[in-house]
Write a protein that holds these residues in place. Structure first.
Motif, short mmCIF file in Angstrom:
data_model
loop_
_atom_site.label_atom_id
_atom_site.label_comp_id
_atom_site.label_asym_id
_atom_site.label_seq_id
_atom_site.Cartn_x
_atom_site.Cartn_y
_atom_site.Cartn_z
N GLY A 19 0.80 -1.21 0.00
CA GLY A 19 0.00 0.00 0.00
C GLY A 19 0.84 1.26 0.00
N ARG A 20 1.91 1.27 0.78
CA ARG A 20 2.79 2.43 0.83
C ARG A 20 3.43 2.68 -0.53
NH1 ARG A 20 7.65 2.68 5.21
NH2 ARG A 20 7.98 0.56 4.40
N GLN A 21 3.98 1.64 -1.15
CA GLN A 21 4.66 1.84 -2.42
C GLN A 21 3.68 2.24 -3.53
OE1 GLN A 21 6.89 -1.08 -5.30
NE2 GLN A 21 8.22 -0.63 -3.55
N ASP A 22 2.48 1.68 -3.52
CA ASP A 22 1.49 2.07 -4.53
C ASP A 22 1.18 3.57 -4.47
OD1 ASP A 22 1.26 -0.40 -5.68
OD2 ASP A 22 -0.58 -0.97 -4.63
N ALA A 23 1.12 4.12 -3.25
CA ALA A 23 0.85 5.55 -3.11
C ALA A 23 2.02 6.37 -3.63
CB ALA A 23 0.56 5.89 -1.66
N PHE A 24 3.23 5.95 -3.33
CA PHE A 24 4.41 6.65 -3.86
C PHE A 24 4.36 6.67 -5.39
CE2 PHE A 24 6.17 6.58 0.33
CZ PHE A 24 7.27 7.41 0.33
N LEU A 25 4.10 5.52 -5.97
CA LEU A 25 4.13 5.42 -7.44
C LEU A 25 3.00 6.24 -8.07
CD1 LEU A 25 4.94 1.61 -7.75
CD2 LEU A 25 6.47 3.52 -8.30
N SER A 26 1.84 6.23 -7.47
CA SER A 26 0.71 6.93 -8.07
C SER A 26 0.90 8.44 -8.04
CB SER A 26 -0.60 6.55 -7.37
OG SER A 26 -0.63 7.05 -6.05
N HIS A 27 1.77 8.93 -7.15
CA HIS A 27 2.06 10.37 -7.10
C HIS A 27 3.38 10.71 -7.79
CE1 HIS A 27 -1.09 12.30 -4.60
NE2 HIS A 27 -1.35 11.04 -4.32
N GLY A 28 3.91 9.75 -8.54
CA GLY A 28 5.13 10.00 -9.30
C GLY A 28 6.36 10.19 -8.43
N ARG A 29 6.34 9.62 -7.23
CA ARG A 29 7.47 9.75 -6.32
C ARG A 29 8.39 8.55 -6.44
NH1 ARG A 29 7.16 13.39 -1.81
NH2 ARG A 29 5.44 14.86 -2.15
N SER A 30 9.67 8.79 -6.33
CA SER A 30 10.64 7.72 -6.39
C SER A 30 10.44 6.74 -5.24
CB SER A 30 12.06 8.28 -6.33
OG SER A 30 13.02 7.24 -6.25
N VAL A 31 10.67 5.46 -5.49
CA VAL A 31 10.62 4.45 -4.44
C VAL A 31 12.02 3.92 -4.12
CG1 VAL A 31 8.24 3.79 -4.91
CG2 VAL A 31 10.09 2.63 -6.12
N VAL A 32 13.04 4.60 -4.62
CA VAL A 32 14.43 4.29 -4.29
C VAL A 32 15.15 5.60 -4.01
CG1 VAL A 32 14.48 2.19 -5.69
CG2 VAL A 32 15.17 4.36 -6.70
N ASP A 33 16.37 5.49 -3.52
CA ASP A 33 17.22 6.65 -3.23
C ASP A 33 16.58 7.56 -2.18
OD1 ASP A 33 19.17 5.71 -5.02
OD2 ASP A 33 18.09 6.61 -6.70
N ASN A 34 16.26 8.80 -2.50
CA ASN A 34 15.86 9.77 -1.48
C ASN A 34 14.41 9.59 -1.02
OD1 ASN A 34 18.33 10.95 -1.27
ND2 ASN A 34 17.80 12.83 -2.34
N VAL A 35 14.12 8.42 -0.47
CA VAL A 35 12.83 8.18 0.17
C VAL A 35 12.97 8.52 1.66
CG1 VAL A 35 11.99 6.51 -1.51
CG2 VAL A 35 13.46 5.74 0.34
#
Length: 357
Positions: free
Chosen positions: A155-171
Motif C-alpha cells: 500500500g505504501r509503495q502504490d501511493a508513492f508510485l501513483s504520485h510520481g514519487r521515487s521508491v528508491v534513493d531519497n525516500v
C-alpha cells in the motif's frame, strides 16, 4: 523566499504534563504512548495516541517536536497538521475498512493514508517527507494470505508510485512497529528544503530487498539528512540486527542490540562523511527503543549503556518489530535540541532508567 529559523527541539515528557503545552506556540506535534491508548488533552495539536506498553510501573510518555518558526494549524481529510514556513508535522488514525476491490484492508488503508499525505504536501508546497512513523497492530500476523507488514509495504509503495514519487534513493526515513491495538496510525515530518537519504554500507538498502521479504520492497531510507536553521540534523530509521539483508543473531537479544547499534554507528559515520561539519556523535542522539519481549528490557538497557558509554535520552517501549525473528529495534535523531524532562541512560552496569523515570 526568506525562510524563518527552523531549528527543531524534541521534548520527552510524561503525558500527565501534556496539558501545559496548550499555550506553547512552538509545538509542531508529537506521539504519546500508553497501554491502552489514552485520550489526549492537546488543545487541538496534531498529537497521536498510540497503544503501546512501557516498562512496568512507568506512566504514559510523549515525544513532542517544537519548532522556532511561526506555526499555524489545519486539517486535510484525516490528517491533523501544524506548519511553518519550512516544516510541517501531521498525523492521522485510520480504521482498516474492507475495500471494494481485492486489496487487503491494511493495504488499502495504507495506500489511502499516504495518498492523503502526498495530497496535503502538494497542496501546501512542501517538497519532501523527512521522517514517517507508522504503527498498526499484529504486524507479523498473516491475513489475506500475506503477512500484514508486507500488505503495508504494498500500500505504501502504490501511493508513492501513483504520485510520481521515487521508491528508491531519497525516500523518507521511517519505522513501522506493531502496536497493541487501534487502527493504522501515522505521523510524519515534511520540509520545504532538500533532504538527503543516507544508506548504511553494512546493509542492503531496504528498497532493494529481494522478493523473499515480500512482493514489494519497503520504501524507506536508513536515515534522512537535512540542514535546518543552519544546523545539520539526522533522522535515523528504525534499525535492527540486519546485515546485508539477513537477520543475524536469532534468539539472542544482547547480540541483536549490539548489531543494531553497530548499524546506527555506521549510519552516523556515513552521515558525517556526507556532512563533514556536522560532527554527529552517538552520545548526542535521542533514542526510541522497541523491545519485543518485556523480559529482555534489562538486557537491552545494559547493552545500550555499555555500547554508547555516556548518558543519552531514551524511551523504551514494548512492541512487535517488522520481522518476527527480530527482538529489538532502535531509532534515533540528532543535531536538533533535546528538551528538558528526560532521564538518561547511566554509564555504569546498573539497570538503565527510561525517560519517564
Amino acid at each position: 523566499m526568506m525562510l524563518a529559523e527552523a531549528t527543531l527541539r524534541l521534548e520527552v515528557l510524561p503525558a500527565s504534563r501534556l496539558s501545559r503545552l496548550s499555550g506553547q506556540g512552538s509545538v509542531l506535534g508529537g506521539v504519546c504512548f500508553s497501554h491502552p491508548a489514552r485520550p489526549l488533552d492537546g488543545a487541538g495539536l496534531p498529537l497521536l495516541a498510540v497503544d503501546m506498553s512501557l516498562p512496568a510501573g512507568e506512566e504514559a510518555i510523549c515525544e513532542v517536536w517544537h519548532c522556532a518558526e511561526p506555526l499555524t494549524s489545519g486539517r486535510h481529510g484525516p490528517i491533523r497538521y501544524r506548519q511553518g514556513d519550512t516544516l510541517l508535522y501531521g498525523c492521522m488514525s485510520l480504521d482498516e475498512a474492507v475495500p471494494d476491490d481485492a486489496r487487503a484492508p491494511l493495504q488499502a488503508a495504507t495506500e489511502a493514508a499516504y495518498q492523503a499525505i502526498f495530497e496535503l504536501l502538494e497542496a501546501r508546497g512542501y517538497r519532501t517527507v523527512l521522517r514517517v512513523w507508522n504503527y498498526f497492530p499484529a504486524i507479523n500476523r498473516e491475513s489475506h494470505a500475506m503477512e500484514r507488514y508486507r500488505q503495508f509495504n504494498i500500500g505504501r509503495q502504490d501511493a508513492f508510485l501513483s504520485h510520481g514519487r521515487s521508491v528508491v534513493d531519497n525516500v523518507p526515513a521511517a519505522c513501522a512497529l506493531g502496536s497493541a491495538g487501534g487502527g493504522l496510525q501515522i505521523a510524519f515530518l515534511a520540509a520545504r528544503v532538500n533532504v538527503v537519504g543516507v544508506e548504511n554500507p553494512r546493509q542492503l538498502s531496504a528498497y532493494h530487498y529481494p522478493s523473499q521479504y515480500g512482493p514489494r520492497s519497503p520504501t524507506f531510507s536508513r536515515a534522512g539528512l537535512v540542514r535546518l536553521g543552519g544546523r545539520d540534523m539526522l533522522f535515523i530509521s528504525g534499525t535492527a540486527s540486519i546485515v546485508g539483508h539477513q537477520t543475524l543473531h536469532h534468539g539472542d537479544v544482547a547480540a541483536q542490540t549490539r548489531e543494531c547499534l553497530h548499524n546506527i554507528a555506521a549510519i552516523v559515520a556515513e552521515a558525517n562523511r556526507q556532512a563533514p561539519a556536522a560532527g554527529f556523535r552517538l552520545d548526542q542522539f535521542a533514542y526510541t527503543v522497541y523491545v519485543r519481549r518485556p523480559e529482555d528490557l534489562a538486557t537491552v538497557r545494559r547493552e545500550m549503556a555499555q555500547f554508547i558509554g555516556a548518558p543519552v535520552s531514551v524511551v523504551f517501549l514494548q512492541a512487535d518489530v517488522c520481522r518476527a525473528e527480530l527482538l529489538v529495534e532502535v531509532e534515533a535523531s540528532g543535531g536538533h535540541a533535546i528538551g528538558s524532562g528526560q532521564a538518561d541512560i547511566p554509564t555504569a552496569d546498573m539497570p538503565c532508567r527510561s525517560t519517564s523515570a
